[in-house]
Design a protein around this motif. Sequence first.
Motif, PDB file in Angstrom:
ATOM      1  N   GLN A 119       0.943  -1.077   0.089  1.00  0.00           N
ATOM      2  CA  GLN A 119       0.106  -0.052  -0.057  1.00  0.00           C
ATOM      3  C   GLN A 119       0.648   1.207  -0.158  1.00  0.00           C
ATOM      4  O   GLN A 119       2.010   1.333   0.874  1.00  0.00           O
ATOM      5  CB  GLN A 119      -1.018   0.040   1.278  1.00  0.00           C
ATOM      6  CG  GLN A 119      -1.914  -1.112   1.292  1.00  0.00           C
ATOM      7  CD  GLN A 119      -2.682  -0.835   2.500  1.00  0.00           C
ATOM      8  OE1 GLN A 119      -3.000   0.044   3.063  1.00  0.00           O
ATOM      9  NE2 GLN A 119      -3.148  -2.049   3.066  1.00  0.00           N
ATOM     10  N   LYS A 120       0.529   2.368  -0.554  1.00  0.00           N
ATOM     11  CA  LYS A 120       1.079   3.596  -0.640  1.00  0.00           C
ATOM     12  C   LYS A 120       0.269   4.574  -0.619  1.00  0.00           C
ATOM     13  O   LYS A 120      -0.727   4.868  -0.828  1.00  0.00           O
ATOM     14  CB  LYS A 120       1.717   3.654  -2.355  1.00  0.00           C
ATOM     15  CG  LYS A 120       2.623   4.904  -2.439  1.00  0.00           C
ATOM     16  CD  LYS A 120       2.915   4.965  -3.955  1.00  0.00           C
ATOM     17  CE  LYS A 120       3.846   6.268  -4.102  1.00  0.00           C
ATOM     18  NZ  LYS A 120       4.188   6.446  -5.444  1.00  0.00           N
ATOM     19  N   SER A 121       0.623   5.188   0.715  1.00  0.00           N
ATOM     20  CA  SER A 121      -0.159   6.123   1.331  1.00  0.00           C
ATOM     21  C   SER A 121       0.172   7.578   1.295  1.00  0.00           C
ATOM     22  O   SER A 121       1.689   7.633   1.259  1.00  0.00           O
ATOM     23  CB  SER A 121      -0.459   5.815   2.705  1.00  0.00           C
ATOM     24  OG  SER A 121      -1.103   4.831   2.833  1.00  0.00           O
ATOM     25  N   LYS A 169      -5.259   3.325 -12.545  1.00  0.00           N
ATOM     26  CA  LYS A 169      -4.245   4.006 -13.300  1.00  0.00           C
ATOM     27  C   LYS A 169      -4.354   3.483 -14.632  1.00  0.00           C
ATOM     28  O   LYS A 169      -4.434   2.460 -15.084  1.00  0.00           O
ATOM     29  CB  LYS A 169      -2.714   3.722 -12.546  1.00  0.00           C
ATOM     30  CG  LYS A 169      -1.648   4.332 -13.388  1.00  0.00           C
ATOM     31  CD  LYS A 169      -0.304   4.050 -12.729  1.00  0.00           C
ATOM     32  CE  LYS A 169      -0.300   4.614 -11.188  1.00  0.00           C
ATOM     33  NZ  LYS A 169       1.346   4.393 -10.687  1.00  0.00           N
ATOM     34  N   TRP A 208      -4.187   8.996 -13.467  1.00  0.00           N
ATOM     35  CA  TRP A 208      -5.306   8.401 -12.727  1.00  0.00           C
ATOM     36  C   TRP A 208      -6.690   8.776 -13.431  1.00  0.00           C
ATOM     37  O   TRP A 208      -6.763  10.028 -13.591  1.00  0.00           O
ATOM     38  CB  TRP A 208      -5.192   8.832 -11.277  1.00  0.00           C
ATOM     39  CG  TRP A 208      -3.770   8.073 -10.594  1.00  0.00           C
ATOM     40  CD1 TRP A 208      -2.711   8.863 -10.064  1.00  0.00           C
ATOM     41  CD2 TRP A 208      -3.803   6.923  -9.885  1.00  0.00           C
ATOM     42  NE1 TRP A 208      -1.956   8.106  -9.540  1.00  0.00           N
ATOM     43  CE2 TRP A 208      -2.646   6.768  -9.440  1.00  0.00           C
ATOM     44  CE3 TRP A 208      -4.763   5.618  -9.849  1.00  0.00           C
ATOM     45  CZ2 TRP A 208      -2.332   5.709  -8.498  1.00  0.00           C
ATOM     46  CZ3 TRP A 208      -4.517   4.614  -9.279  1.00  0.00           C
ATOM     47  CH2 TRP A 208      -3.052   4.466  -8.779  1.00  0.00           C
ATOM     48  N   THR A 217      -3.822  -1.135 -10.947  1.00  0.00           N
ATOM     49  CA  THR A 217      -3.382  -0.561  -9.564  1.00  0.00           C
ATOM     50  C   THR A 217      -4.667   0.315  -9.481  1.00  0.00           C
ATOM     51  O   THR A 217      -5.004   1.219 -10.121  1.00  0.00           O
ATOM     52  CB  THR A 217      -2.191   0.361  -9.553  1.00  0.00           C
ATOM     53  OG1 THR A 217      -1.105  -0.597 -10.051  1.00  0.00           O
ATOM     54  CG2 THR A 217      -1.754   0.947  -8.140  1.00  0.00           C
ATOM     55  N   TYR A 218      -5.256   0.252  -8.221  1.00  0.00           N
ATOM     56  CA  TYR A 218      -6.206   1.361  -7.747  1.00  0.00           C
ATOM     57  C   TYR A 218      -5.724   2.134  -6.592  1.00  0.00           C
ATOM     58  O   TYR A 218      -4.742   1.919  -6.094  1.00  0.00           O
ATOM     59  CB  TYR A 218      -7.460   0.528  -7.388  1.00  0.00           C
ATOM     60  CG  TYR A 218      -8.117  -0.554  -8.252  1.00  0.00           C
ATOM     61  CD1 TYR A 218      -9.037   0.023  -9.303  1.00  0.00           C
ATOM     62  CD2 TYR A 218      -7.738  -1.780  -8.351  1.00  0.00           C
ATOM     63  CE1 TYR A 218      -9.486  -0.980 -10.357  1.00  0.00           C
ATOM     64  CE2 TYR A 218      -8.356  -2.580  -9.101  1.00  0.00           C
ATOM     65  CZ  TYR A 218      -9.319  -2.188 -10.187  1.00  0.00           C
ATOM     66  OH  TYR A 218      -9.810  -2.982 -11.046  1.00  0.00           O
ATOM     67  N   ARG A 219      -6.323   3.364  -6.437  1.00  0.00           N
ATOM     68  CA  ARG A 219      -6.088   4.120  -5.392  1.00  0.00           C
ATOM     69  C   ARG A 219      -7.800   4.752  -4.543  1.00  0.00           C
ATOM     70  O   ARG A 219      -8.564   4.844  -5.416  1.00  0.00           O
ATOM     71  CB  ARG A 219      -5.439   5.276  -5.464  1.00  0.00           C
ATOM     72  CG  ARG A 219      -5.970   6.512  -6.260  1.00  0.00           C
ATOM     73  CD  ARG A 219      -4.997   7.713  -6.459  1.00  0.00           C
ATOM     74  NE  ARG A 219      -5.788   8.686  -7.335  1.00  0.00           N
ATOM     75  CZ  ARG A 219      -5.020   9.829  -7.502  1.00  0.00           C
ATOM     76  NH1 ARG A 219      -3.728  10.002  -7.110  1.00  0.00           N
ATOM     77  NH2 ARG A 219      -5.675  10.650  -8.196  1.00  0.00           N
ATOM     78  N   TYR A 255      -5.069   9.518  -0.018  1.00  0.00           N
ATOM     79  CA  TYR A 255      -4.945   8.635  -0.984  1.00  0.00           C
ATOM     80  C   TYR A 255      -4.240   7.301  -0.631  1.00  0.00           C
ATOM     81  O   TYR A 255      -3.428   7.426   0.331  1.00  0.00           O
ATOM     82  CB  TYR A 255      -4.317   8.985  -2.211  1.00  0.00           C
ATOM     83  CG  TYR A 255      -4.636  10.367  -3.078  1.00  0.00           C
ATOM     84  CD1 TYR A 255      -5.665  10.346  -3.950  1.00  0.00           C
ATOM     85  CD2 TYR A 255      -4.150  11.496  -2.665  1.00  0.00           C
ATOM     86  CE1 TYR A 255      -6.044  11.410  -4.518  1.00  0.00           C
ATOM     87  CE2 TYR A 255      -4.377  12.329  -3.064  1.00  0.00           C
ATOM     88  CZ  TYR A 255      -5.463  12.536  -4.075  1.00  0.00           C
ATOM     89  OH  TYR A 255      -5.795  14.025  -4.660  1.00  0.00           O
ATOM     90  N   VAL A 256      -4.728   6.366  -0.910  1.00  0.00           N
ATOM     91  CA  VAL A 256      -3.972   4.924  -0.554  1.00  0.00           C
ATOM     92  C   VAL A 256      -4.168   3.979  -2.024  1.00  0.00           C
ATOM     93  O   VAL A 256      -5.218   3.907  -2.317  1.00  0.00           O
ATOM     94  CB  VAL A 256      -4.427   4.343   0.589  1.00  0.00           C
ATOM     95  CG1 VAL A 256      -5.898   3.845   0.548  1.00  0.00           C
ATOM     96  CG2 VAL A 256      -3.529   2.978   0.814  1.00  0.00           C
ATOM     97  N   GLU A 257      -2.821   3.657  -2.374  1.00  0.00           N
ATOM     98  CA  GLU A 257      -3.013   2.747  -3.612  1.00  0.00           C
ATOM     99  C   GLU A 257      -2.863   1.396  -3.055  1.00  0.00           C
ATOM    100  O   GLU A 257      -2.302   1.019  -2.259  1.00  0.00           O
ATOM    101  CB  GLU A 257      -1.740   3.169  -4.393  1.00  0.00           C
ATOM    102  CG  GLU A 257      -1.847   4.645  -5.172  1.00  0.00           C
ATOM    103  CD  GLU A 257      -0.483   5.027  -5.848  1.00  0.00           C
ATOM    104  OE1 GLU A 257       0.032   3.755  -6.105  1.00  0.00           O
ATOM    105  OE2 GLU A 257      -0.115   5.960  -5.916  1.00  0.00           O
TER     106      GLU A 257
END
Length: 357
Positions: free
Chosen positions: A224-226, A273, A279, A330-332, A351-353
């Motif tokens: 996860q990418k925040s 994405k 996005w 890939t979603y966010r 955001y969190v991917e």
Amino acid sequence: MTHKSHILIKRITLSLVAFLLLVIIFTVFANVKVERAAAGKIYTSVDSVPHNKVALLLGTNPLNKWGRPNSYFTNRIKTASELYKAGKVDYIIASGDNHTKDYDEPTAMRDSLMAHGVPEDRIILDFAGFRTLDSVVRAKEIFGCDSLTIISQADHNARALYLAEANGIEAVAVSAPLRAGRWVRTRLAIREWLARDKMMLDIWFGKQPHFLGERIEIPDVMPQKSYATVEGMTMRIVSPDLVKTPVDSMIVEFTNSRDADLTTGEWYRIDTKSDEGSWIQAPYSKKYLDLLAKGTEVCFNGIGYSLKPDGSFRMTVKPWLYDLSDKSATYRLVKTFSYPPYPIQKSDTAYVEFQIR
């Protein structure tokens, strides 16, 4: 014919018969061992295959001897791409022969996988997969794979599974379709029986791949990418650990490290994405579109949750509005936060991917 000649011919005949009998016994032994090792580990349906981080796609010539597309190659590629799109594997090792600059199985597999929708960064090329033994052993020794999903045709898969077991790899296999007539199948079966004999001897005598080399680490799937439009505000998915389809709900935790109160509501958005890297909003689900077609409106509470400085809270997000069926995407998740007092003058976004398996 002299008596000595007669005895010599008899001895030669008996020796040949004994040798042939030994070969038959050894072939039966090798095939029984291979079939037992493969029992329950070969799948024909992508849907029933358990998830593995890495798939090992065994190479073959993309063209047959007449210069036309090789069905073994195309069916393996199709099966591998289906596995990836179904979220059953995260990476594919394309392992094949590249003994000359004019013969390059791995690159041909990569190009075909990409044409079938597998991203290039999920394809790992192994140019030293000269034989099945090389491909399997290198998967462990070079790429660090302790578990694998092997992709080939059924008989070949069984042999590869035995090699995996002999090298301490937990493996399953998915069989690509084999479209061949009775004569071709018989010829392939005989060839496979003899290949299993050779494999067994290779294992007994400690045969190693032609080339090994330095370890190449395969990264984990994107964590996860925040991030947010302002420092001190974070959002992360705390449950489930691995987001799988169908996505029923996600528990999301928000943390406020700022020195100001924040408020948020039920509203959210999910982006995906694009191929160009930008996005865009994810497509709506059929359920939501059906409601809109009937004139039903879906509303969210704009404000309802307060987040104090150095505080955190959790809420459940049910993302049924969006179609999240593309497991290769890939979603966010997007949430907006506002700052009291009211009326709201300023807001920021967190955001969190994530990816879906």
